[in-house]
Design a protein around this motif. Structure first.
Motif, PDB file in Angstrom:
ATOM      1  N   TYR A   1       0.790  -1.078  -0.087  1.00 25.74           N
ATOM      2  CA  TYR A   1       0.139  -0.003  -0.145  1.00 25.74           C
ATOM      3  C   TYR A   1       1.057   1.313   0.033  1.00 25.74           C
ATOM      4  O   TYR A   1       1.831   1.347   0.779  1.00 25.74           O
ATOM      5  N   GLY A   2       0.654   2.215  -0.810  1.00 24.92           N
ATOM      6  CA  GLY A   2       1.362   3.318  -0.972  1.00 24.92           C
ATOM      7  C   GLY A   2       1.017   4.738  -0.496  1.00 24.92           C
ATOM      8  O   GLY A   2       1.430   5.588  -0.235  1.00 24.92           O
ATOM      9  N   GLY A   3      -0.480   4.579  -0.375  1.00 24.53           N
ATOM     10  CA  GLY A   3      -1.387   6.094   0.131  1.00 24.53           C
ATOM     11  C   GLY A   3      -2.661   5.916  -0.682  1.00 24.53           C
ATOM     12  O   GLY A   3      -2.911   5.027  -1.551  1.00 24.53           O
TER      13      GLY A   3
ATOM     14  N   GLU B   1       2.141   8.779   0.327  1.00 20.14           N
ATOM     15  CA  GLU B   1       1.745   8.416   1.435  1.00 20.14           C
ATOM     16  C   GLU B   1       1.429   9.656   2.313  1.00 20.14           C
ATOM     17  O   GLU B   1       1.518  10.779   2.071  1.00 20.14           O
ATOM     18  N   SER B   2       0.290   9.340   3.003  1.00 23.00           N
ATOM     19  CA  SER B   2      -0.453  10.317   4.076  1.00 23.00           C
ATOM     20  C   SER B   2       0.459  10.896   4.862  1.00 23.00           C
ATOM     21  O   SER B   2       1.319  10.270   5.523  1.00 23.00           O
ATOM     22  N   CYS B   3       0.555  12.153   5.083  1.00 25.75           N
ATOM     23  CA  CYS B   3       1.406  12.982   6.004  1.00 25.75           C
ATOM     24  C   CYS B   3       0.613  14.082   6.864  1.00 25.75           C
ATOM     25  O   CYS B   3      -0.523  14.508   6.229  1.00 25.75           O
TER      26      CYS B   3
ATOM     27  N   PRO C   1       6.331  13.625   0.968  1.00 27.26           N
ATOM     28  CA  PRO C   1       5.756  12.317   1.362  1.00 27.26           C
ATOM     29  C   PRO C   1       6.502  11.220   0.923  1.00 27.26           C
ATOM     30  O   PRO C   1       7.131  11.621  -0.382  1.00 27.26           O
ATOM     31  N   LYS C   2       6.504  10.179   1.453  1.00 35.48           N
ATOM     32  CA  LYS C   2       7.231   8.994   0.637  1.00 35.48           C
ATOM     33  C   LYS C   2       6.163   8.797  -0.777  1.00 35.48           C
ATOM     34  O   LYS C   2       4.966   8.970  -0.615  1.00 35.48           O
TER      35      LYS C   2
ATOM     36  N   THR D   1       5.189   6.528  -4.221  1.00 34.23           N
ATOM     37  CA  THR D   1       5.291   5.195  -4.928  1.00 34.23           C
ATOM     38  C   THR D   1       4.607   5.256  -6.367  1.00 34.23           C
ATOM     39  O   THR D   1       3.636   5.681  -6.655  1.00 34.23           O
TER      40      THR D   1
END
Length: 215
Positions: free
Chosen positions: A41-43, A144-146, A156-157, A159
């Motif tokens: 999962y990436g976000g 990714e959530s931040c 954020p990270k 993907t």
């Protein structure tokens, strides 16, 4: 096509240097009979969706993506494990094959479209410089959530997803597709500088020239 994506997720990470912010999904499994990929999962939103979020540092995000893409292109120049993807090249050539007709339909010069297709569309079948994502645009960058904090913008990270039509080809096609989509976001959703940051970062790692991706 999912088989192609699964293979890309296995092969490409082996060629790339580690990156703490930009990566491919981790492949947990692939069920060929059920046509199903099991990936990390990436976000829950893409860069396209999140572009107007003021808690995100869009310039830094564009910079990281340009750097990552240039490394993908440089590091896969000698990677032939994915082989030639004729279907992906045919799909990518659709815009060139239909450009002249589309220009004519909307009142533009048809001949110019024919010349573009002849000069550039014809190269897709033979270009073999590196691995290209094939559909590299903000909608395929998952964030990714931040925490939302406009006072301190974050990176954020990220993907990179949707590898079904990755292929060996000319890296300029990936650059051009992302640049066009970034221009649209900048133009219509806030002028946050995604395009300039992306292009400056890419050429900082790998110069854009007439023969990019063919050697």
């Amino acid at each position: 096509m999912l088989f192609r994506s699964a293979r890309a997720l296995r092969v490409i990470p082996q060629s790339l240097p580690p990156d703490e912010l930009v990566n491919l999904p981790e492949l947990y499994g692939y069920d060929r009979d059920a046509h199903m990929l099991h990936i990390s999962y990436g976000g829950n939103r893409t860069l396209k969706e999140a572009y107007t979020d003021l808690s995100l540092d869009i310039i830094a995000i564009g910079t990281r993506l340009g750097k990552w893409l240039s490394r993908l292109h440089k590091c896969t120049a000698e990677n032939y494990e994915l082989g030639n993807h004729i279907v992906a090249k045919n799909i990518y050539g659709y815009s060139y094959r239909n450009l002249a007709e589309a220009r004519e339909r909307f009142g533009f010069d048809k001949e110019f479209g024919e010349k573009v297709a002849e000069m550039y569309g014809s190269l897709i079948g033979n270009d073999d410089g590196m691995v290209c994502h094939g559909d590299f645009w903000p909608g395929n960058v998952v964030l990714e959530s931040c925490g939302a904090n406009e006072a301190k913008q974050e990176v954020p990270k990220m993907t990179i997803v949707d590898w079904e039509i990755c292929r060996r080809g000319n890296g300029a096609t990936d650059v051009g597709q992302f640049a066009a989509e970034a221009w649209l976001l900048d133009r219509f959703r806030g002028q946050r500088g995604l395009l300039d940051a992306f292009l400056k970062s890419y050429v900082g790692e790998r110069e854009l020239g007439k023969e990019i991706g063919r050697a």
